[in-house]
Scaffold this active site. Structure first.
Site, PDB file in Angstrom:
ATOM      1  N   HIS A 167      39.549  30.299  46.811  1.00 48.76           N
ATOM      2  CA  HIS A 167      38.424  30.711  45.973  1.00 48.76           C
ATOM      3  C   HIS A 167      37.372  29.595  46.023  1.00 48.76           C
ATOM      4  O   HIS A 167      37.725  28.419  46.168  1.00 48.76           O
ATOM      5  CB  HIS A 167      38.969  30.877  44.550  1.00 48.76           C
ATOM      6  CG  HIS A 167      38.035  31.463  43.554  1.00 48.76           C
ATOM      7  ND1 HIS A 167      37.005  30.747  42.984  1.00 48.76           N
ATOM      8  CD2 HIS A 167      37.990  32.699  42.981  1.00 48.76           C
ATOM      9  CE1 HIS A 167      36.377  31.516  42.113  1.00 48.76           C
ATOM     10  NE2 HIS A 167      36.940  32.700  42.088  1.00 48.76           N
ATOM     11  N   ASP A 188      46.574  26.032  42.816  1.00 54.15           N
ATOM     12  CA  ASP A 188      45.720  26.956  42.075  1.00 54.15           C
ATOM     13  C   ASP A 188      46.572  28.187  41.765  1.00 54.15           C
ATOM     14  O   ASP A 188      46.860  28.994  42.653  1.00 54.15           O
ATOM     15  CB  ASP A 188      44.496  27.307  42.940  1.00 54.15           C
ATOM     16  CG  ASP A 188      43.637  28.414  42.321  1.00 54.15           C
ATOM     17  OD1 ASP A 188      44.081  29.034  41.331  1.00 54.15           O
ATOM     18  OD2 ASP A 188      42.541  28.658  42.842  1.00 54.15           O
ATOM     19  N   GLN A 223      46.044  33.314  40.369  1.00 51.65           N
ATOM     20  CA  GLN A 223      46.527  34.667  40.696  1.00 51.65           C
ATOM     21  C   GLN A 223      48.047  34.751  40.735  1.00 51.65           C
ATOM     22  O   GLN A 223      48.589  35.811  41.051  1.00 51.65           O
ATOM     23  CB  GLN A 223      45.967  35.131  42.055  1.00 51.65           C
ATOM     24  CG  GLN A 223      44.465  35.270  42.096  1.00 51.65           C
ATOM     25  CD  GLN A 223      43.919  36.398  41.229  1.00 51.65           C
ATOM     26  OE1 GLN A 223      44.643  37.287  40.786  1.00 51.65           O
ATOM     27  NE2 GLN A 223      42.627  36.349  40.972  1.00 51.65           N
ATOM     28  N   LYS A 233      42.951  35.967  33.214  1.00 58.00           N
ATOM     29  CA  LYS A 233      43.599  36.797  34.238  1.00 58.00           C
ATOM     30  C   LYS A 233      45.051  37.103  33.868  1.00 58.00           C
ATOM     31  O   LYS A 233      45.754  37.769  34.611  1.00 58.00           O
ATOM     32  CB  LYS A 233      43.516  36.108  35.596  1.00 58.00           C
ATOM     33  CG  LYS A 233      42.075  36.017  36.088  1.00 58.00           C
ATOM     34  CD  LYS A 233      41.947  35.237  37.369  1.00 58.00           C
ATOM     35  CE  LYS A 233      40.483  35.267  37.824  1.00 58.00           C
ATOM     36  NZ  LYS A 233      40.252  34.401  38.970  1.00 58.00           N
ATOM     37  N   CYS A 285      34.188  35.713  45.648  1.00 59.04           N
ATOM     38  CA  CYS A 285      34.106  34.244  45.609  1.00 59.04           C
ATOM     39  C   CYS A 285      34.922  33.605  46.720  1.00 59.04           C
ATOM     40  O   CYS A 285      35.497  32.516  46.546  1.00 59.04           O
ATOM     41  CB  CYS A 285      34.550  33.670  44.262  1.00 59.04           C
ATOM     42  SG  CYS A 285      33.488  34.140  42.909  1.00 59.04           S
TER      43      CYS A 285
HETATM   44  C1  LIG Z   1      39.568  33.501  39.386  1.00 58.97           C
HETATM   45  C2  LIG Z   1      40.060  32.434  40.280  1.00 58.97           C
HETATM   46  C3  LIG Z   1      39.577  31.138  40.177  1.00 58.97           C
HETATM   47  C4  LIG Z   1      38.501  30.754  39.183  1.00 58.97           C
HETATM   48  O1  LIG Z   1      38.914  31.041  37.884  1.00 58.97           O
HETATM   49  P1  LIG Z   1      37.870  30.983  36.674  1.00 58.97           P
HETATM   50  O2  LIG Z   1      38.621  31.659  35.573  1.00 58.97           O
HETATM   51  O3  LIG Z   1      36.651  31.727  37.106  1.00 58.97           O
HETATM   52  O4  LIG Z   1      37.605  29.552  36.413  1.00 58.97           O
HETATM   53  C5  LIG Z   1      40.096  30.202  41.017  1.00 58.97           C
HETATM   54  N1  LIG Z   1      41.043  30.501  41.924  1.00 58.97           N
HETATM   55  C6  LIG Z   1      41.544  31.738  42.048  1.00 58.97           C
HETATM   56  C7  LIG Z   1      42.607  32.012  43.058  1.00 58.97           C
HETATM   57  C8  LIG Z   1      41.063  32.748  41.239  1.00 58.97           C
HETATM   58  O5  LIG Z   1      41.537  33.985  41.352  1.00 58.97           O
END
Ligand SMILES: *Cc1c(COP(=O)(O)O)cnc(C)c1O
Length: 408
Positions: free
Chosen positions: A123, A201, A204, A227, A366
């Site tokens: 992302h 990260d 997801q 999320k 993104c």
């Molecule tokens: C949504 C997302 C982000 C960013 O998250 P925010 O809530 O917008 O800060 C970063 N990495 C992944 C894989 C995402 O899905």
């Protein structure tokens, strides 16, 4: 027992029509909907407790502090962190990654010609903060490539990891394609071939997987509340104590000091060193309610249900002539990302689906480098949560067929 009807009844937003059709919400990878327990926790905080935390002697302030610290402990157990003070409240994944990059940059951790490795599947929020750090320090950014199924090519790590590598930052699940990355294998390679810090990260993966940060043995793990059924504007940065201890603060201000004078300020201990200013107390408490929701349904039950939806969606969509799923052959979680041959613009499909009450994401998600790799401007992405049903997938497939007839 997994009772989809009962689960859906916990999401008030689903009881509405959009463009005259029952809402079918398939944009959970962008933000999931919130169950009543989360909404009520948030509202109850503002109705009954609302006070600033950590500095009040009065009853409400103490209550607010207690509730927020309880929520921190819930998150600690949810991801199996060793200590509650390794769990830092943030605004979300983006802020978590920026905190790490900024703070490591200020902690003399990274110098000219050092290397940072990310992957092609990231992302933008796991790309740009590292680019900014590279610009500030003269370090180099390297990128693990993917194949045509969106699968990371890990031999790149064998060839590129070295003592120059200072940070490796990779997502556990790709938001654009839903591809599950072999994070354990990546961490094992990083440990074997370098002394780099490992950032995961988890934006997801937390909504779908059981997470054990100690078992993973990552140095940092970041995710967003919104999320995983919690409100927007809250997130978590987990970091190992010994590393967080060595890091400089990110923001300066109230809450994060031990003593402050014009000559010298000393910083508070963990986690407060990284929590400057008044936090999103109501949101942070509601994040604890989201953890409770997921535990009550059962994270494994959520994952099984979403896997059923994903397999069914893949099967139904592939019956459509000229439909291509990106990452079709990769192991995935919760996401199907596709385009229709001959329909150049994904958003046209999204617009027709919206007329049918079906909410999907279209565009680059993104993740422009992934779109460039597949040579498309964007894709249509349907992403699932615990409240979605097989009937909704049928409606999606019918909607895509209708869009195809209208657009070709
Ligand atoms: C949504 C997302 C982000 C960013 O998250 P925010 O809530 O917008 O800060 C970063 N990495 C992944 C894989 C995402 O899905």
């Amino acid at each position: 027992m997994f009772d989809i009807k009962e689960i859906r009844s916990q999401f008030p937003i689903l009881n509405q029509q959009v463009n005259g059709k029952p809402l079918i919400y398939l944009d959970n990878a962008a933000s999931s909907q919130k169950p009543i327990s989360v909404l009520e926790t948030w509202q109850k905080y503002y109705e009954e407790i609302n006070a600033n935390v950590h500095r009040g002697i009065h009853t409400l302030s103490q209550l607010a502090t207690e509730e927020m610290e309880n929520s921190r402990k819930k998150v600690q157990h949810f991801i199996n962190a060793k200590h509650d003070y390794e769990v830092i409240f943030t605004r979300g994944t983006t802020e978590g990654i920026n905190l790490i990059a900024y703070s490591l940059g200020n902690s003399n951790f990274i110098k000219k010609d050092d290397e940072i490795i990310i992957s092609y599947l990231e992302h933008h929020s796991n790309i740009v903060p590292w680019q900014m750090l590279c610009e500030r320090t003269g370090a180099k950014l390297k990128v693990i490539p993917i194949d045509e199924n969106g699968i990371l090519q890990l031999d790149f790590l064998d060839q590129n990891l070295s003592e120059k590598t200072k940070i490796v930052s990779v997502n556990q699940v790709s938001n654009a394609l839903g591809v599950i990355n072999p994070i354990e294998e990546i961490i094992a390679k990083v440990r074997k071939l370098s002394s780099a810090l490992m950032v995961v990260d988890g934006a997801q993966s937390v909504p779908h997987f059981e997470i054990d940060v100690q078992k993973l043995d990552c140095d940092f793990f970041v995710f967003s509340g919104h999320k995983m059924y919690a409100p927007m504007g809250v997130g978590i940065l987990y970091g190992k104590e010994e590393i967080l201890e060595k890091m400089q603060p990110f923001h300066g201000g109230g809450e994060m000091i031990a003593t402050c004078s014009f000559d010298k300020t000393t910083y508070a201990g963990l986690p407060f060193k990284f929590e400057a200013g008044t936090p999103n107390v109501g949101g942070n408490i509601a994040l604890g309610a989201a953890v409770n929701f997921m535990k009550k349904v059962g994270v494994q039950n959520i994952r099984n249900h979403e896997n059923t939806l994903l397999e069914y969606a893949q099967k139904k969509l592939l019956e459509i002539d000229g439909l291509k799923i990106y990452g079709e052959k990769a192991k995935r979680a919760g996401v199907v990302s596709f385009n229709l041959e001959g329909v150049g613009i994904a958003s046209d499909v999204g617009m027709i689906l919206d007329k049918l009450g079906i909410a999907v994401r279209t565009g680059h998600h993104c993740t422009q480098p992934i779109m460039d790799f597949f040579n498309v401007a964007g894709t249509v992405r349907a992403s699932f949560a615990v409240f979605n049903t097989l009937e909704e997938i049928d409606a999606l497939a019918e909607g895509v067929k209708k869009a195809q007839r209208m657009l070709m």
